[in-house]
Write a protein that holds these residues in place. Structure first.
Motif, PDB file in Angstrom:
ATOM      1  N   GLY A 189       2.867 -21.481  -8.710  1.00 66.63           N
ATOM      2  CA  GLY A 189       2.095 -20.343  -9.186  1.00 66.63           C
ATOM      3  C   GLY A 189       3.011 -19.304  -9.797  1.00 66.63           C
ATOM      4  N   VAL A 190       2.463 -18.158 -10.135  1.00 67.53           N
ATOM      5  CA  VAL A 190       3.291 -17.092 -10.712  1.00 67.53           C
ATOM      6  C   VAL A 190       3.079 -15.773  -9.975  1.00 67.53           C
ATOM      7  CG1 VAL A 190       3.680 -18.029 -13.016  1.00 67.53           C
ATOM      8  CG2 VAL A 190       1.560 -16.802 -12.545  1.00 67.53           C
ATOM      9  N   ALA A 191       2.753 -15.868  -8.693  1.00 68.82           N
ATOM     10  CA  ALA A 191       2.629 -14.651  -7.884  1.00 68.82           C
ATOM     11  C   ALA A 191       3.362 -14.870  -6.568  1.00 68.82           C
ATOM     12  CB  ALA A 191       1.170 -14.311  -7.625  1.00 68.82           C
ATOM     13  N   GLY A 192       3.840 -13.763  -6.022  1.00 68.33           N
ATOM     14  CA  GLY A 192       4.449 -13.798  -4.695  1.00 68.33           C
ATOM     15  C   GLY A 192       4.098 -12.511  -3.985  1.00 68.33           C
ATOM     16  N   VAL A 193       4.398 -12.461  -2.693  1.00 68.97           N
ATOM     17  CA  VAL A 193       4.053 -11.254  -1.927  1.00 68.97           C
ATOM     18  C   VAL A 193       5.278 -10.698  -1.198  1.00 68.97           C
ATOM     19  CG1 VAL A 193       1.559 -11.315  -1.582  1.00 68.97           C
ATOM     20  CG2 VAL A 193       2.975 -12.834  -0.272  1.00 68.97           C
ATOM     21  N   PRO A 194       6.151  -9.969  -1.914  1.00 69.91           N
ATOM     22  CA  PRO A 194       7.260  -9.330  -1.216  1.00 69.91           C
ATOM     23  C   PRO A 194       6.762  -8.287  -0.214  1.00 69.91           C
ATOM     24  CG  PRO A 194       7.165  -8.639  -3.536  1.00 69.91           C
ATOM     25  CD  PRO A 194       6.136  -9.707  -3.357  1.00 69.91           C
ATOM     26  N   ARG A 195       7.495  -8.192   0.898  1.00 71.26           N
ATOM     27  CA  ARG A 195       7.213  -7.082   1.832  1.00 71.26           C
ATOM     28  C   ARG A 195       8.101  -5.920   1.424  1.00 71.26           C
ATOM     29  NH1 ARG A 195       7.571  -9.079   7.394  1.00 71.26           N
ATOM     30  NH2 ARG A 195       9.810  -9.059   7.067  1.00 71.26           N
ATOM     31  N   LEU A 196       7.525  -4.710   1.404  1.00 69.49           N
ATOM     32  CA  LEU A 196       8.321  -3.501   1.156  1.00 69.49           C
ATOM     33  C   LEU A 196       8.719  -3.003   2.544  1.00 69.49           C
ATOM     34  CD1 LEU A 196       6.391  -1.852  -1.817  1.00 69.49           C
ATOM     35  CD2 LEU A 196       8.021  -3.754  -1.808  1.00 69.49           C
ATOM     36  N   ASP A 197       9.982  -3.290   2.911  1.00 73.25           N
ATOM     37  CA  ASP A 197      10.386  -3.235   4.316  1.00 73.25           C
ATOM     38  C   ASP A 197      10.234  -1.870   4.972  1.00 73.25           C
ATOM     39  OD1 ASP A 197      11.054  -5.924   4.300  1.00 73.25           O
ATOM     40  OD2 ASP A 197      13.049  -5.514   3.486  1.00 73.25           O
ATOM     41  N   ARG A 198      10.289  -0.809   4.176  1.00 71.30           N
ATOM     42  CA  ARG A 198      10.263   0.529   4.804  1.00 71.30           C
ATOM     43  C   ARG A 198       8.871   1.147   4.823  1.00 71.30           C
ATOM     44  NH1 ARG A 198      16.141   2.615   2.589  1.00 71.30           N
ATOM     45  NH2 ARG A 198      17.194   0.751   3.311  1.00 71.30           N
ATOM     46  N   LEU A 199       7.864   0.368   4.401  1.00 73.21           N
ATOM     47  CA  LEU A 199       6.499   0.910   4.351  1.00 73.21           C
ATOM     48  C   LEU A 199       5.570   0.103   5.252  1.00 73.21           C
ATOM     49  CD1 LEU A 199       6.093   1.441   0.489  1.00 73.21           C
ATOM     50  CD2 LEU A 199       6.549   3.195   2.216  1.00 73.21           C
ATOM     51  N   ALA A 200       4.803   0.811   6.091  1.00 72.64           N
ATOM     52  CA  ALA A 200       3.811   0.106   6.906  1.00 72.64           C
ATOM     53  C   ALA A 200       2.610  -0.265   6.044  1.00 72.64           C
ATOM     54  CB  ALA A 200       3.370   0.998   8.066  1.00 72.64           C
ATOM     55  N   SER A 201       2.278   0.629   5.084  1.00 77.09           N
ATOM     56  CA  SER A 201       1.189   0.338   4.143  1.00 77.09           C
ATOM     57  C   SER A 201       1.671   0.650   2.728  1.00 77.09           C
ATOM     58  CB  SER A 201      -0.039   1.197   4.451  1.00 77.09           C
ATOM     59  OG  SER A 201      -0.907   1.165   3.327  1.00 77.09           O
ATOM     60  N   THR A 202       1.374  -0.244   1.794  1.00 78.92           N
ATOM     61  CA  THR A 202       1.814  -0.045   0.408  1.00 78.92           C
ATOM     62  C   THR A 202       0.718   0.575  -0.465  1.00 78.92           C
ATOM     63  OG1 THR A 202       1.102  -2.265  -0.260  1.00 78.92           O
ATOM     64  CG2 THR A 202       3.372  -2.031   0.560  1.00 78.92           C
ATOM     65  N   ASP A 203      -0.416   0.930   0.121  1.00 75.27           N
ATOM     66  CA  ASP A 203      -1.553   1.420  -0.693  1.00 75.27           C
ATOM     67  C   ASP A 203      -1.157   2.621  -1.556  1.00 75.27           C
ATOM     68  OD1 ASP A 203      -3.027  -0.488   0.490  1.00 75.27           O
ATOM     69  OD2 ASP A 203      -4.441   0.845   1.501  1.00 75.27           O
ATOM     70  N   ASP A 204      -0.613   3.640  -0.894  1.00 76.01           N
ATOM     71  CA  ASP A 204      -0.271   4.863  -1.613  1.00 76.01           C
ATOM     72  C   ASP A 204       0.867   4.603  -2.607  1.00 76.01           C
ATOM     73  OD1 ASP A 204      -0.693   7.646  -2.045  1.00 76.01           O
ATOM     74  OD2 ASP A 204       1.281   7.966  -1.117  1.00 76.01           O
ATOM     75  N   PHE A 205       1.824   3.805  -2.193  1.00 74.87           N
ATOM     76  CA  PHE A 205       2.963   3.464  -3.059  1.00 74.87           C
ATOM     77  C   PHE A 205       2.460   2.820  -4.367  1.00 74.87           C
ATOM     78  CE2 PHE A 205       6.134   0.500  -4.629  1.00 74.87           C
ATOM     79  CZ  PHE A 205       7.298   1.247  -4.603  1.00 74.87           C
ATOM     80  N   CYS A 206       1.533   1.870  -4.241  1.00 75.02           N
ATOM     81  CA  CYS A 206       1.018   1.164  -5.434  1.00 75.02           C
ATOM     82  C   CYS A 206       0.258   2.131  -6.341  1.00 75.02           C
ATOM     83  CB  CYS A 206       0.107   0.008  -5.019  1.00 75.02           C
ATOM     84  SG  CYS A 206       0.998  -1.322  -4.187  1.00 75.02           S
ATOM     85  N   GLU A 207      -0.490   3.015  -5.728  1.00 74.76           N
ATOM     86  CA  GLU A 207      -1.246   4.018  -6.485  1.00 74.76           C
ATOM     87  C   GLU A 207      -0.276   4.919  -7.281  1.00 74.76           C
ATOM     88  OE1 GLU A 207      -4.809   4.735  -5.302  1.00 74.76           O
ATOM     89  OE2 GLU A 207      -5.031   6.023  -7.065  1.00 74.76           O
ATOM     90  N   GLN A 208       0.805   5.368  -6.600  1.00 76.39           N
ATOM     91  CA  GLN A 208       1.787   6.251  -7.249  1.00 76.39           C
ATOM     92  C   GLN A 208       2.583   5.498  -8.321  1.00 76.39           C
ATOM     93  OE1 GLN A 208       1.685   9.419  -7.027  1.00 76.39           O
ATOM     94  NE2 GLN A 208       0.074   9.139  -5.492  1.00 76.39           N
ATOM     95  N   LEU A 209       2.903   4.249  -8.051  1.00 79.02           N
ATOM     96  CA  LEU A 209       3.634   3.433  -9.025  1.00 79.02           C
ATOM     97  C   LEU A 209       2.820   3.333 -10.317  1.00 79.02           C
ATOM     98  CD1 LEU A 209       6.121   1.540  -9.495  1.00 79.02           C
ATOM     99  CD2 LEU A 209       4.680  -0.345  -8.675  1.00 79.02           C
ATOM    100  N   PHE A 210       1.518   3.207 -10.146  1.00 79.85           N
ATOM    101  CA  PHE A 210       0.643   3.128 -11.318  1.00 79.85           C
ATOM    102  C   PHE A 210       0.516   4.493 -12.005  1.00 79.85           C
ATOM    103  CE2 PHE A 210      -3.468   3.580 -13.321  1.00 79.85           C
ATOM    104  CZ  PHE A 210      -3.448   2.509 -14.199  1.00 79.85           C
ATOM    105  N   ARG A 211       0.213   5.518 -11.229  1.00 79.27           N
ATOM    106  CA  ARG A 211      -0.078   6.839 -11.823  1.00 79.27           C
ATOM    107  C   ARG A 211       1.166   7.466 -12.456  1.00 79.27           C
ATOM    108  NH1 ARG A 211      -5.037   7.875 -11.136  1.00 79.27           N
ATOM    109  NH2 ARG A 211      -6.162   7.194  -9.267  1.00 79.27           N
ATOM    110  N   ARG A 212       2.310   7.354 -11.767  1.00 75.86           N
ATOM    111  CA  ARG A 212       3.521   8.037 -12.264  1.00 75.86           C
ATOM    112  C   ARG A 212       4.328   7.178 -13.208  1.00 75.86           C
ATOM    113  NH1 ARG A 212       5.567   9.705  -6.552  1.00 75.86           N
ATOM    114  NH2 ARG A 212       7.606   9.583  -7.549  1.00 75.86           N
ATOM    115  N   HIS A 213       4.254   5.873 -13.053  1.00 70.97           N
ATOM    116  CA  HIS A 213       5.167   5.006 -13.818  1.00 70.97           C
ATOM    117  C   HIS A 213       4.464   3.907 -14.606  1.00 70.97           C
ATOM    118  CE1 HIS A 213       8.071   7.234 -11.594  1.00 70.97           C
ATOM    119  NE2 HIS A 213       7.593   6.776 -10.453  1.00 70.97           N
TER     120      HIS A 213
END
Ligand SMILES: Cc1ncc(COP(=O)(O)O)c(C=O)c1O
Length: 372
Positions: free
Chosen positions: A304-328
């Motif tokens: 396939g062409v997808a994987g699921v890395p863990r972001l080791d320092r985050l318990a939840s990536t929800d806000d991170f993904c939202e900010q990654l989209f909005r700011r970058h």
């Protein structure tokens, strides 16, 4: 029948069309109509000759024959063409499953493969993949889940979202567990043609009389917007699918089947360049994950062409993904869409320069500073 919301689709509906850089997708870089025509030699006169008659309930004979020849045992009577594999999967599940049936499903997984069975009232037994174990799918665990009440084992290898797969020996073990129970194996083969470490597995429909496979142009072929898919299944199951289709979509458009036939006749011309690109991109992803060790843990996808890395320092990536989209302007999928809140789904099948820019910004945000 009541379906629960699909968080993955909600997320993509909100962000996909506005993303500057998309590294979220589970498919390869899409082709244009011009590329399709160039690869197949289809000219405007052939398109103009098409008359918009109704289509066949099971699909146009030539298209069914082409699919049977490539993935099935050569028997067109076992093939049904559909609007994406989503339609094939929902038709087969509706045709086969009844309330109270036991169904084994893999988790984390693509929502349709689980939630449709839930909505049909089935009892779900989960074949759990674990991040700590490299998302390894162990047939030993499966053995404990299959009982004489199991109606179907639903799998998708290589797998969305993890990219995990199984080897031929484990495939044989899976078949013998299904055989023991008299269960169907419903195999979502969306990524069958995208493997890196081993050749593509044989199609389940050629190995086991109750094996049903689902295929699509949306992932390895780079034609998600064409909405073309299929299943290879015993004819009695297809007859039940037609009964459902008689009340829903009736048939696939003859225009789609015209294009699909030409793509099938030139399949390798679509698959090979995108597989090569995906292999190269996968190396880039690995280098990126290695360079960000301590922040990111990744099991490299086997297919396939997808994987699921863990972001080791985050318990939840929800806000991170939202900010990654909005700011970058970078789109990934929060792991909560797959019940894994500390992870993200990252797609590496797209244009290489877009992947590199997306990973740069993602890595920068993880380190607290963004290049560019
Ligand atoms: C594993 C899997 N199966 C099936 C589908 C449905 O795809 P389509 O209906 O476009 O063939 C998807 C889409 O993301 C998927 O990831």
């Amino acid at each position: 029948m009541r379906l629960r919301r699909a968080p993955l689709e909600d997320w993509l509906r909100d962000y996909y069309f506005a993303a500057e850089i998309d590294i979220s997708s589970s498919g390869v870089q899409p082709y244009s109509m011009a590329e399709l025509r160039a690869k197949t030699g289809l000219d405007h006169n052939q398109i103009d000759a098409l008359v918009f008659n109704d289509g066949y309930s099971l699909g146009a004979p030539a298209v069914r024959a082409a699919i049977a020849g490539r993935w099935g045992d050569g028997e067109p009577g076992k093939v049904m063409t559909t609007s994406g594999s989503s339609e094939a999967i929902s038709l087969v599940l509706t045709a086969l499953l009844r309330p109270g049936d036991e169904v084994v499903v893999v988790q984390p997984g693509y929502h349709l493969l689980v939630e449709f069975a839930v909505a049909l009232g089935c009892t779900i037994r989960t074949w759990q993949l674990h991040a700590d174990d490299g998302w390894n799918a162990s047939p030993g665990e499966l053995a404990e889940l299959v009982t004489d009440r199991t109606r179907a084992i639903i799998v998708n290898f290589p797998q969305n979202p993890t990219g995990a797969s199984i080897g031929e020996e484990d495939l044989r073990a899976l078949v013998s567990h299904a055989e023991r129970a008299g269960a169907y194996i419903l195999w979502d083969a969306a990524f069958a043609d995208l493997t890196y470490e081993a050749p593509a597995l044989p199609d389940i429909s050629t190995l086991y009389p109750r094996g049903i496979s689902f295929g699509t142009f949306s992932k390895a072929f780079g034609l998600p917007g064409l909405r073309f898919g299929w299943c290879v299944a015993p004819p009695d199951v297809l007859a039940e699918c037609v009964r459902v289709r008689d009340y829903t979509t009736l048939h696939v458009s003859p225009l789609i089947e015209l294009l699909a036939l030409r793509v099938l006749e030139n399949a390798d011309g679509f698959l090979r360049p995108r597989l090569k690109q995906a292999r190269h991109n996968r190396d880039i992803l690995k280098e990126w994950a290695d360079a960000n060790a301590g922040q990111v843990s990744l099991t490299l996808p086997a297919g396939g062409v997808a994987g699921v890395p863990r972001l080791d320092r985050l318990a939840s990536t929800d806000d991170f993904c939202e900010q990654l989209f909005r700011r970058h302007g970078v789109l990934v999928v929060p792991g909560s869409c797959f019940g894994r809140p500390g992870h993200i789904r990252l797609g590496f099948g797209g244009a290489t320069d877009e992947l590199i820019r997306g990973l740069d910004r993602l890595g920068g945000m993880l380190r607290g500073s963004v290049p560019g």
